[in-house]
Design an enzyme around this catalytic site. Structure first.
Site: not given
Ligand SMILES: Nc1nc2c(c(=O)[nH]1)N[C@@H](CN(C=O)c1ccc(C(=O)N[C@@H](CCC(=O)O)C(=O)O)cc1)CN2
Ligand SMILES: NCC(=O)N[C@@H]1O[C@H](COP(=O)([O-])[O-])[C@@H](O)[C@H]1O
Length: 209
Positions: A113, A115
């Site tokens: 992922n 981040h």
């Molecule tokens: N088990 C894991 N799942 C995910 C990870 C991870 O490390 N372990 N990384 C995320 C990506 N991410 C941050 O990098 C992230 C993405 C989404 C959310 C979140 O709160 N999602 C909500 C919905 C939010 C929305 O729809 O806008 C949810 O899933 O209910 C937190 C962190 C990807 N998954």
């Molecule tokens: N927690 C995960 C998260 O915040 N991811 C972020 O979503 C954007 C996706 O941009 P993109 O759709 O243009 O690649 C990026 O900024 C990435 O770091």
């Protein structure tokens, strides 16, 4: 045969585009057999279409509307990916927290992922905004970007690549976002290449053992 990288997105797809461009330029030895988005009508799907990459949309809402669980969603998402026979799964702005119903389907396939924060800082969604707010309060002096392995703990997986990103006093949120995105696009390609190299070395060692 080139390593198969399945990419998960939720939005604009600029990081997907970085992978597409790196493959086209020959700097990332891989192919993308499938892009999956959990949201329809996002520009990332258009980017994949333009590159001739098959896409699928699997949204959560129909599951919740039908009284189905996130677990079922995660299991179905995993099966879509398994069918594409990936050597690597990349979450490139994939905004859905994955449960063991997904993770357990990939005991050996690396999941990574991207981040937009430093390890242990601003885990979860809205990381850039939260870093900007923390800087305004004098709580941090810089932020960063990382590529990390995906485990159940959101953004708690082993960092593979980490890069600090400067925050300037004159920055507004847009300026910081732009600076972070430019770092993301390079770091994600490097992260994918690193993991694919690690996987190739593992295979080589296992065949020579
Ligand atoms: N088990 C894991 N799942 C995910 C990870 C991870 O490390 N372990 N990384 C995320 C990506 N991410 C941050 O990098 C992230 C993405 C989404 C959310 C979140 O709160 N999602 C909500 C919905 C939010 C929305 O729809 O806008 C949810 O899933 O209910 C937190 C962190 C990807 N998954
Ligand atoms: N927690 C995960 C998260 O915040 N991811 C972020 O979503 C954007 C996706 O941009 P993109 O759709 O243009 O690649 C990026 O900024 C990435 O770091």
């Amino acid at each position: 045969m080139a390593p198969r990288v399945v990419v998960l997105i939720s939005g604009t797809g600029s990081n997907l585009q970085a992978l597409i461009d790196a493959i086209a330029a020959g700097s990332l030895k891989a192919e993308i057999p499938l892009v999956i988005s959990n949201r329809s009508k996002v520009f990332g799907l258009e980017r994949a279409d333009k590159a001739g990459i098959p896409t699928k949309v699997l949204a959560l809402k129909p599951y919740t509307t039908a009284g189905k669980s996130r677990t079922q969603y995660d299991a179905d998402l995993a099966q879509l990916i398994v069918a594409a026979k990936p050597d690597l799964v990349v979450l490139a702005g994939f905004m859905h927290i994955l449960s063991p119903a997904f993770l357990d389907q990939f005991p050996t396939t690396p999941l990574i992922n991207l981040h937009p924060a430093l390890p242990g800082q601003f885990d979860g969604a809205r990381a850039i905004e939260r870093a900007f707010e923390a800087y305004q309060k004098g709580e941090i002096k810089h932020t960063g970007v990382m590529v990390h392995r995906v485990i159940q703990e959101v953004d708690g997986g082993e960092p593979l690549l980490v890069e600090q990103v400067e925050i300037k006093p004159e920055d507004d949120l847009a300026a910081l976002q732009e600076r972070i995105h430019s770092v993301e696009h390079v770091l994600l390609v490097r992260g994918a290449a690193l993991v694919l190299e690690q996987e190739a070395a593992k295979k080589s060692n296992s065949t020579s053992a």
